[in-house]
Design a protein around this motif. Structure first.
Motif, mmCIF file in Angstrom:
data_model
loop_
_atom_site.group_PDB
_atom_site.id
_atom_site.type_symbol
_atom_site.label_atom_id
_atom_site.label_comp_id
_atom_site.label_asym_id
_atom_site.label_seq_id
_atom_site.Cartn_x
_atom_site.Cartn_y
_atom_site.Cartn_z
ATOM 1 N N ASN A 5 15.917 4.843 -7.919
ATOM 2 C CA ASN A 5 16.411 4.172 -6.991
ATOM 3 C C ASN A 5 15.792 4.630 -5.537
ATOM 4 O O ASN A 5 15.775 5.720 -5.156
ATOM 5 C CB ASN A 5 17.978 4.505 -7.036
ATOM 6 N N GLY A 6 15.528 3.467 -4.631
ATOM 7 C CA GLY A 6 15.008 3.788 -3.567
ATOM 8 C C GLY A 6 16.097 4.202 -2.350
ATOM 9 O O GLY A 6 15.692 4.920 -1.515
ATOM 10 N N VAL A 7 17.345 4.066 -2.600
ATOM 11 C CA VAL A 7 18.539 4.166 -1.570
ATOM 12 C C VAL A 7 18.349 5.945 -1.366
ATOM 13 O O VAL A 7 18.506 6.172 -0.114
ATOM 14 C CB VAL A 7 19.716 3.807 -2.044
ATOM 15 N N ASP A 8 18.359 6.600 -2.378
ATOM 16 C CA ASP A 8 18.723 7.863 -2.077
ATOM 17 C C ASP A 8 17.434 8.828 -2.620
ATOM 18 O O ASP A 8 17.216 10.125 -2.633
ATOM 19 C CB ASP A 8 19.619 8.534 -2.833
ATOM 20 N N ALA A 9 16.166 8.167 -2.523
ATOM 21 C CA ALA A 9 14.776 8.544 -3.037
ATOM 22 C C ALA A 9 14.417 9.900 -2.283
ATOM 23 O O ALA A 9 14.162 10.848 -2.587
ATOM 24 C CB ALA A 9 13.869 7.629 -2.945
ATOM 25 N N VAL A 10 14.914 9.628 -0.772
ATOM 26 C CA VAL A 10 14.374 10.649 0.200
ATOM 27 C C VAL A 10 15.026 12.182 -0.048
ATOM 28 O O VAL A 10 14.591 13.218 -0.298
ATOM 29 C CB VAL A 10 14.564 10.422 1.592
ATOM 30 N N ASP A 11 16.288 11.766 -0.479
ATOM 31 C CA ASP A 11 17.342 13.142 -0.705
ATOM 32 C C ASP A 11 16.779 13.680 -1.863
ATOM 33 O O ASP A 11 16.827 14.791 -2.053
ATOM 34 C CB ASP A 11 18.565 12.845 -0.790
ATOM 35 N N VAL A 12 16.481 12.905 -3.102
ATOM 36 C CA VAL A 12 15.996 13.568 -4.210
ATOM 37 C C VAL A 12 14.689 14.319 -4.080
ATOM 38 O O VAL A 12 14.510 15.282 -4.535
ATOM 39 C CB VAL A 12 16.020 12.354 -5.101
ATOM 40 N N MET A 52 7.957 -1.247 -4.949
ATOM 41 C CA MET A 52 9.007 -2.052 -4.632
ATOM 42 C C MET A 52 10.130 -1.258 -5.633
ATOM 43 O O MET A 52 9.795 -1.126 -6.802
ATOM 44 C CB MET A 52 8.496 -3.507 -5.644
ATOM 45 N N LEU A 53 11.076 -1.071 -5.068
ATOM 46 C CA LEU A 53 12.210 -0.225 -5.815
ATOM 47 C C LEU A 53 13.632 -0.713 -5.149
ATOM 48 O O LEU A 53 13.521 -1.431 -4.264
ATOM 49 C CB LEU A 53 12.209 1.387 -5.078
ATOM 50 N N PRO A 54 14.641 -0.771 -6.279
ATOM 51 C CA PRO A 54 15.849 -1.260 -5.912
ATOM 52 C C PRO A 54 16.472 -0.406 -4.756
ATOM 53 O O PRO A 54 16.309 0.749 -4.737
ATOM 54 C CB PRO A 54 16.625 -0.805 -7.101
ATOM 55 N N GLY A 55 16.850 -1.168 -3.733
ATOM 56 C CA GLY A 55 17.476 -0.617 -2.648
ATOM 57 C C GLY A 55 16.787 -0.250 -1.384
ATOM 58 O O GLY A 55 17.283 -0.462 -0.254
ATOM 59 N N ARG A 56 15.470 0.151 -1.354
ATOM 60 C CA ARG A 56 14.519 0.490 -0.251
ATOM 61 C C ARG A 56 13.076 0.358 -0.744
ATOM 62 O O ARG A 56 12.892 0.899 -1.968
ATOM 63 C CB ARG A 56 14.975 2.188 0.238
ATOM 64 N N SER A 57 12.144 0.040 0.252
ATOM 65 C CA SER A 57 10.779 0.016 -0.185
ATOM 66 C C SER A 57 10.338 1.367 -0.297
ATOM 67 O O SER A 57 10.708 2.117 0.362
ATOM 68 C CB SER A 57 10.208 -1.048 0.814
ATOM 69 N N GLY A 58 9.252 1.524 -0.923
ATOM 70 C CA GLY A 58 8.455 2.645 -0.972
ATOM 71 C C GLY A 58 7.919 2.968 0.461
ATOM 72 O O GLY A 58 7.648 4.294 0.680
ATOM 73 N N TYR A 59 7.366 2.131 1.266
ATOM 74 C CA TYR A 59 6.923 2.234 2.634
ATOM 75 C C TYR A 59 8.033 2.861 3.275
ATOM 76 O O TYR A 59 7.556 3.710 4.013
ATOM 77 C CB TYR A 59 6.434 0.742 3.253
ATOM 78 N N ASP A 60 9.108 2.402 3.239
ATOM 79 C CA ASP A 60 10.293 3.116 3.904
ATOM 80 C C ASP A 60 10.418 4.575 3.691
ATOM 81 O O ASP A 60 10.558 5.379 4.518
ATOM 82 C CB ASP A 60 11.621 2.168 3.985
ATOM 83 N N ILE A 61 10.551 4.886 2.525
ATOM 84 C CA ILE A 61 10.710 5.992 1.732
ATOM 85 C C ILE A 61 9.343 6.984 2.253
ATOM 86 O O ILE A 61 9.642 8.138 2.819
ATOM 87 C CB ILE A 61 10.658 6.192 0.183
ATOM 88 N N LEU A 62 8.400 6.496 2.168
ATOM 89 C CA LEU A 62 7.126 7.216 2.606
ATOM 90 C C LEU A 62 7.152 7.479 4.097
ATOM 91 O O LEU A 62 6.903 8.735 4.491
ATOM 92 C CB LEU A 62 5.777 6.251 2.291
ATOM 93 N N ARG A 63 7.576 6.542 4.881
ATOM 94 C CA ARG A 63 7.568 6.977 6.437
ATOM 95 C C ARG A 63 8.651 7.940 6.632
ATOM 96 O O ARG A 63 8.527 9.001 7.465
ATOM 97 C CB ARG A 63 8.242 5.719 7.318
ATOM 98 N N ASP A 64 9.887 7.961 6.013
ATOM 99 C CA ASP A 64 10.858 8.771 6.115
ATOM 100 C C ASP A 64 10.220 10.266 5.447
ATOM 101 O O ASP A 64 10.375 11.284 6.204
ATOM 102 C CB ASP A 64 12.085 8.691 5.451
ATOM 103 N N LEU A 65 9.763 10.469 4.626
ATOM 104 C CA LEU A 65 8.823 11.525 4.070
ATOM 105 C C LEU A 65 7.663 12.141 5.139
ATOM 106 O O LEU A 65 7.862 13.399 5.297
ATOM 107 C CB LEU A 65 8.490 11.515 2.808
#
Length: 122
Positions: free
Chosen positions: A34-41, A55-68
């Motif tokens: 799930n993309g929504v809480d991936a950063v927390d995980v 392409m993940l449910p809830g949030r894009s991998g690009y958004d997750i990458l930027r947050d990380l």
């Protein structure tokens, strides 16, 4: 060489295939879909390497990458991004966001294993 990989992917066949080849090579593999809480995980699991689908449910991998990359704790974490869309604009977007390595689907088992080993060693 072994270590801890967090695979963030929502496709069961890919989860099974990557999990199998990495486990067989001695890696400990955790998965998340799930993309929504991936950063927390990522923060909670503290892996050596992250494999991140675009392409993940809830949030894009690009958004997750930027947050990380914007978090001091995870900004240097090796991240291998996977995508079914291998166009140059997708690769450029990932590189701008700070990806360590980019791979298009379909990929060979050897490619994934080599990429993860190289990322852990860097």
């Amino acid at each position: 060489m072994s270590g801890h990989v967090l695979l963030i992917e929502d496709e069961p066949n890919i989860i099974e295939a990557i999990g199998f080849i990495l486990s067989r090579d001695g890696w400990r593999v955790d998965t998340h879909s799930n993309g929504v809480d991936a950063v927390d995980v990522v923060r909670a699991k503290a892996p050596d390497v992250v494999i991140l689908d675009v392409m993940l449910p809830g949030r894009s991998g690009y958004d997750i990458l930027r947050d990380l990359r914007n978090d001091p704790v995870t900004q240097t974490l090796p991240i291998l991004m996977l995508t079914a869309r291998g166009q140059s604009k997708d690769r450029e977007m990932a590189e701008r966001a700070g990806v360590s390595r980019f791979m298009t689907k379909p990929f060979s088992n050897a490619e994934v294993l080599d990429a993860v080993r190289a990322l852990k060693a860097s």
